[in-house]
Design a protein around this motif. Structure first.
Motif, PDB file in Angstrom:
ATOM      1  N   HIS A  43       0.628  -1.101  -0.014  1.00 25.77           N
ATOM      2  CA  HIS A  43      -0.102  -0.048  -0.078  1.00 25.77           C
ATOM      3  C   HIS A  43       0.889   1.078  -0.101  1.00 25.77           C
ATOM      4  CE1 HIS A  43      -3.327  -2.445   0.496  1.00 25.77           C
ATOM      5  NE2 HIS A  43      -3.503  -2.651   1.713  1.00 25.77           N
ATOM      6  N   SER A  44       2.033   1.150   0.282  1.00 21.81           N
ATOM      7  CA  SER A  44       2.931   2.278   0.427  1.00 21.81           C
ATOM      8  C   SER A  44       3.590   2.447  -0.834  1.00 21.81           C
ATOM      9  CB  SER A  44       4.118   2.053   1.692  1.00 21.81           C
ATOM     10  OG  SER A  44       3.319   2.106   2.749  1.00 21.81           O
ATOM     11  N   GLY A  45       3.565   1.509  -1.797  1.00 24.16           N
ATOM     12  CA  GLY A  45       4.022   1.635  -3.103  1.00 24.16           C
ATOM     13  C   GLY A  45       5.337   0.866  -3.464  1.00 24.16           C
ATOM     14  N   ALA A  46       5.799  -0.232  -2.582  1.00 25.33           N
ATOM     15  CA  ALA A  46       6.749  -0.842  -2.808  1.00 25.33           C
ATOM     16  C   ALA A  46       6.658  -1.994  -3.793  1.00 25.33           C
ATOM     17  CB  ALA A  46       7.214  -1.756  -1.261  1.00 25.33           C
ATOM     18  N   LEU A  47       7.616  -2.407  -4.572  1.00 29.36           N
ATOM     19  CA  LEU A  47       7.557  -3.431  -5.292  1.00 29.36           C
ATOM     20  C   LEU A  47       7.654  -4.936  -4.943  1.00 29.36           C
ATOM     21  CD1 LEU A  47       6.901  -4.092  -8.735  1.00 29.36           C
ATOM     22  CD2 LEU A  47       9.367  -3.572  -8.962  1.00 29.36           C
ATOM     23  N   ILE A  48       6.958  -5.752  -4.739  1.00 27.99           N
ATOM     24  CA  ILE A  48       7.296  -7.017  -4.266  1.00 27.99           C
ATOM     25  C   ILE A  48       7.747  -7.911  -5.402  1.00 27.99           C
ATOM     26  CG2 ILE A  48       6.438  -9.028  -3.154  1.00 27.99           C
ATOM     27  CD1 ILE A  48       6.134  -6.436  -1.490  1.00 27.99           C
ATOM     28  N   VAL A  49       8.974  -8.079  -5.203  1.00 27.45           N
ATOM     29  CA  VAL A  49       9.728  -8.878  -6.703  1.00 27.45           C
ATOM     30  C   VAL A  49       9.693 -10.363  -6.436  1.00 27.45           C
ATOM     31  CG1 VAL A  49      12.266  -9.562  -7.308  1.00 27.45           C
ATOM     32  CG2 VAL A  49      11.740  -7.344  -6.489  1.00 27.45           C
ATOM     33  N   GLY A  50       9.643 -10.877  -5.226  1.00 31.81           N
ATOM     34  CA  GLY A  50       9.148 -12.345  -5.168  1.00 31.81           C
ATOM     35  C   GLY A  50       9.278 -12.834  -3.816  1.00 31.81           C
ATOM     36  N   LYS A  51       9.367 -14.390  -3.750  1.00 33.17           N
ATOM     37  CA  LYS A  51       9.704 -15.110  -2.437  1.00 33.17           C
ATOM     38  C   LYS A  51      11.004 -15.591  -2.204  1.00 33.17           C
ATOM     39  CE  LYS A  51       6.296 -15.001  -0.295  1.00 33.17           C
ATOM     40  NZ  LYS A  51       4.992 -16.014  -0.293  1.00 33.17           N
ATOM     41  N   THR A  52      11.462 -15.484  -0.971  1.00 36.09           N
ATOM     42  CA  THR A  52      12.883 -15.790  -0.943  1.00 36.09           C
ATOM     43  C   THR A  52      12.633 -17.251   0.065  1.00 36.09           C
ATOM     44  OG1 THR A  52      12.872 -14.618   1.335  1.00 36.09           O
ATOM     45  CG2 THR A  52      13.847 -13.477  -0.716  1.00 36.09           C
ATOM     46  N   ASP A  53      13.684 -17.877  -0.542  1.00 33.03           N
ATOM     47  CA  ASP A  53      13.891 -19.353   0.085  1.00 33.03           C
ATOM     48  C   ASP A  53      14.188 -19.207   1.812  1.00 33.03           C
ATOM     49  OD1 ASP A  53      13.886 -22.093   0.181  1.00 33.03           O
ATOM     50  OD2 ASP A  53      15.447 -22.408  -1.062  1.00 33.03           O
ATOM     51  N   THR A  54      13.444 -20.389   2.477  1.00 36.40           N
ATOM     52  CA  THR A  54      13.613 -20.207   3.879  1.00 36.40           C
ATOM     53  C   THR A  54      13.887 -21.806   4.371  1.00 36.40           C
ATOM     54  OG1 THR A  54      12.439 -19.796   5.747  1.00 36.40           O
ATOM     55  CG2 THR A  54      11.191 -20.757   3.731  1.00 36.40           C
ATOM     56  N   VAL A  55      14.319 -21.784   5.797  1.00 40.98           N
ATOM     57  CA  VAL A  55      14.431 -23.255   6.246  1.00 40.98           C
ATOM     58  C   VAL A  55      12.843 -23.503   6.329  1.00 40.98           C
ATOM     59  CG1 VAL A  55      14.825 -24.313   8.346  1.00 40.98           C
ATOM     60  CG2 VAL A  55      16.515 -22.588   7.487  1.00 40.98           C
ATOM     61  N   GLU A  56      12.468 -24.991   6.411  1.00 37.92           N
ATOM     62  CA  GLU A  56      11.101 -25.158   6.282  1.00 37.92           C
ATOM     63  C   GLU A  56      10.516 -24.852   7.274  1.00 37.92           C
ATOM     64  OE1 GLU A  56       8.714 -29.432   6.055  1.00 37.92           O
ATOM     65  OE2 GLU A  56      10.752 -29.395   6.186  1.00 37.92           O
ATOM     66  N   PHE A  57       9.287 -24.027   7.472  1.00 34.73           N
ATOM     67  CA  PHE A  57       8.417 -23.563   8.409  1.00 34.73           C
ATOM     68  C   PHE A  57       9.216 -22.380   9.154  1.00 34.73           C
ATOM     69  CE2 PHE A  57       5.951 -27.699   8.416  1.00 34.73           C
ATOM     70  CZ  PHE A  57       5.182 -26.955   7.395  1.00 34.73           C
ATOM     71  N   ALA A  58      10.544 -22.114   8.544  1.00 30.96           N
ATOM     72  CA  ALA A  58      11.384 -21.323   9.656  1.00 30.96           C
ATOM     73  C   ALA A  58      11.644 -21.674  10.851  1.00 30.96           C
ATOM     74  CB  ALA A  58      10.651 -20.056   9.459  1.00 30.96           C
ATOM     75  N   PHE A  59      11.810 -23.064  10.910  1.00 36.46           N
ATOM     76  CA  PHE A  59      11.965 -23.782  12.347  1.00 36.46           C
ATOM     77  C   PHE A  59      12.409 -25.125  12.276  1.00 36.46           C
ATOM     78  CE2 PHE A  59       9.427 -26.523  15.817  1.00 36.46           C
ATOM     79  CZ  PHE A  59      10.418 -25.946  16.735  1.00 36.46           C
ATOM     80  N   ARG A  60      14.014 -25.021  12.006  1.00 34.59           N
ATOM     81  CA  ARG A  60      14.658 -26.337  11.963  1.00 34.59           C
ATOM     82  C   ARG A  60      14.211 -27.270  11.311  1.00 34.59           C
ATOM     83  NH1 ARG A  60      16.435 -25.781  18.865  1.00 34.59           N
ATOM     84  NH2 ARG A  60      17.040 -23.684  18.494  1.00 34.59           N
ATOM     85  N   GLY A  61      13.736 -27.114  10.106  1.00 34.53           N
ATOM     86  CA  GLY A  61      13.559 -28.291   9.280  1.00 34.53           C
ATOM     87  C   GLY A  61      14.044 -28.381   8.012  1.00 34.53           C
ATOM     88  N   ARG A  62      13.966 -28.623   7.027  1.00 34.37           N
ATOM     89  CA  ARG A  62      14.550 -28.796   5.604  1.00 34.37           C
ATOM     90  C   ARG A  62      15.134 -27.457   5.203  1.00 34.37           C
ATOM     91  NH1 ARG A  62      11.683 -30.631   0.128  1.00 34.37           N
ATOM     92  NH2 ARG A  62      10.340 -28.649   0.235  1.00 34.37           N
ATOM     93  N   LYS A  63      16.403 -27.495   4.876  1.00 39.41           N
ATOM     94  CA  LYS A  63      17.187 -26.248   4.580  1.00 39.41           C
ATOM     95  C   LYS A  63      16.864 -25.625   3.512  1.00 39.41           C
ATOM     96  CE  LYS A  63      19.175 -26.713   8.849  1.00 39.41           C
ATOM     97  NZ  LYS A  63      18.363 -27.980   9.300  1.00 39.41           N
ATOM     98  N   ALA A  64      17.072 -24.265   3.235  1.00 37.07           N
ATOM     99  CA  ALA A  64      16.989 -23.632   2.030  1.00 37.07           C
ATOM    100  C   ALA A  64      18.109 -24.206   1.120  1.00 37.07           C
ATOM    101  CB  ALA A  64      16.992 -22.072   2.294  1.00 37.07           C
ATOM    102  N   ALA A  65      18.148 -23.948  -0.005  1.00 39.36           N
ATOM    103  CA  ALA A  65      19.063 -24.384  -0.984  1.00 39.36           C
ATOM    104  C   ALA A  65      19.834 -23.218  -1.164  1.00 39.36           C
ATOM    105  CB  ALA A  65      18.502 -24.444  -2.350  1.00 39.36           C
ATOM    106  N   THR A  66      19.649 -21.961  -0.487  1.00 39.26           N
ATOM    107  CA  THR A  66      20.632 -20.590  -0.756  1.00 39.26           C
ATOM    108  C   THR A  66      22.016 -20.917  -0.191  1.00 39.26           C
ATOM    109  OG1 THR A  66      18.244 -19.646  -0.385  1.00 39.26           O
ATOM    110  CG2 THR A  66      20.443 -18.199  -0.219  1.00 39.26           C
ATOM    111  N   ARG A  67      22.903 -19.976  -0.780  1.00 36.63           N
ATOM    112  CA  ARG A  67      24.094 -20.063  -0.694  1.00 36.63           C
ATOM    113  C   ARG A  67      24.839 -18.933  -0.249  1.00 36.63           C
ATOM    114  NH1 ARG A  67      26.050 -23.165  -6.029  1.00 36.63           N
ATOM    115  NH2 ARG A  67      28.177 -23.436  -5.099  1.00 36.63           N
TER     116      ARG A  67
END
Length: 439
Positions: A109-133
């Motif tokens: 609503h403030s005019g920012a441009l959402i580019v996409g979704k960034t990878d995360t650890v599963e549920f952000a809670f000690r699960g499957r790791k992101a592929a990010t390096r």
């Protein structure tokens, strides 16, 4: 300088002056992502055509504010109306709720441009790791659970990005990626629409390339007192250098980074003294862990009972099954200790203390992607509910960034940002920093 290289604050000024269009910034950002993300793997979802289409629409309207046209990445546990939110979980593959989380809606609503979704650890809670390096050395972790967000900002693939912190998942990746990060006071930013682990701990935070970048989002969320920056004199600023009760977990680089930050502030005129926390604070690490696992049982229960529960990782089954042995007595004791320590921590501030300087991580990021790093230098501050601002310090001989954090009392987000703005030039001198030698 290419548009993607601009900090959010720099780009905001140029867009307001009509010296840069939203589409120019968007196309430059997408070109950077296309060139770098096959290596860094920060993103779980980007729709190039939609980004350009939305940027063109933004160019048709007068700037709505300082966020207008700025590029933002959203951690993939936070809902977005026009993109899937998959939590890095096979249970949510292709899931799309059709609505924005509150934190996303505010910036959109403030005019920012959402580019996409960034990878995360599963549920952000000690699960499957992101592929990010880690963009500074691809053989190392960028931290977690906000892995993709930290790496995307650290690799200049986006100007701003959301993270979440339940233990150390905003501030630690900021350190590992050589960027600035903010974990605001708990509850100051709505968590509606973000995957829940622990209602006592979960906090929406964000990344930028400068303190001014962090302040743009703090202002958008109307954090108390952040409407305008107030100059802080570094000379005479009273800084408590806090090794924390977890000091034994810091590696040689982490110890050297904290000491270097303290020396630089002292050389710039600050009064830096070592701060020893009361003995009770040593119990905060276990208390945070108890609360996290105790509250996560309820947060995971619906998925555990659902028709596709066979896709739920064994780790989460163990949490729901209470294999960590959480009892009502332990929960109450953890809540009570946190309440006492919050009051005791805030009592430290006053004529003798303006801000706390602490480690943002144990030191050098772990090698490989299987370990995102120990959150022990963050979890206490998360449970205290206090605002934290991460600042880069330097790099190890392997080119891996190191960082520290400034911490203040609850709802002093504006004061911590103002102090960070004064301290950052002394602590973080860009490439002139060179290599931090181990202590």
């Amino acid at each position: 300088m290419e548009p993607y290289e601009l900090t959010a604050s720099q780009a905001s000024a140029l867009i307001a002056e009509k010296k840069l269009s939203c589409e120019e910034l968007a196309r430059s950002t997408l070109a950077r992502i296309e060139a770098r993300d096959p290596l860094v793997k920060a993103w779980s979802y980007v729709d190039r055509d939609m980004v350009i289409r939305n940027a063109r629409e933004l160019d048709k309207t007068p700037p709505k504010g300082p966020l207008h046209g700025l590029t933002v990445g959203v951690k993939d546990i936070i809902e977005t109306a026009d993109m899937p939110t998959q939590h890095n979980s096979p249970l949510y593959l292709g899931h799309q709720s059709g609505q924005d989380a509150a934190c996303v809606a505010v910036v959109r609503h403030s005019g920012a441009l959402i580019v996409g979704k960034t990878d995360t650890v599963e549920f952000a809670f000690r699960g499957r790791k992101a592929a990010t390096r880690n963009p500074h050395n691809l053989d190392y972790t960028p931290g977690g659970s906000s892995s993709g967000s930290g790496a995307a900002v650290g690799d200049l693939q986006v100007q701003l990005a959301f993270g979440t912190q339940t233990a150390g998942s905003v501030i630690r990746p900021a350190a590992y990626n050589g960027i600035y990060g903010m974990k605001p006071t708990h509850g100051a930013v709505s968590r509606e629409g973000a995957k829940n682990t622990s209602h006592t701990l979960d906090t929406i935070g964000w990344y930028g390339r400068s303190v001014d970048d962090l302040a743009l989002l703090a202002q958008a969320y109307r954090l108390f007192g952040t409407e305008a920056a107030r100059p802080v004199a570094l000379k005479g600023l009273k800084v408590g250098l806090c090794p924390s009760p977890a000091w034994q977990h810091a590696d040689a680089y982490g110890r050297a980074a904290l000491k270097a930050a303290g020396r630089r502030l002292e050389a710039a005129g600050a009064i830096v003294t070592e701060l020893a926390l009361p003995a009770a604070f040593a119990g905060m690490f276990d208390a945070q862990n108890t609360i996290m696992y105790g509250e996560a049982r309820g947060a995971l229960l619906a998925d555990y009972l659902g028709p596709r529960s066979h896709l739920l990782a064994e780790h989460y089954r163990e949490v729901v099954g209470n294999l960590h042995g959480i009892t009502p007595q332990k929960m109450c004791a953890a809540y009570d200790l946190a309440a006492r320590c919050r009051m005791d921590f805030e009592a430290l501030f006053g004529p003798g203390l303006d801000v706390v300087l602490a480690l943002a991580s144990p030191g050098e990021p772990p090698q490989g992607l299987g370990d995102t790093g120990n959150p022990i230098f963050n979890s206490m501050w998360t449970l205290l509910h206090v605002p934290c601002v991460g600042i880069p310090v330097g790099k190890t001989p392997k080119g891996l960034p190191l960082g520290v954090q400034l911490v203040g009392p609850r709802f002093a987000d504006d004061r911590v940002l103002d102090i960070a703005r004064a301290c950052a030039p002394a602590i973080h001198e860009n490439d002139a920093l060179g290599v931090i030698e181990p202590a």
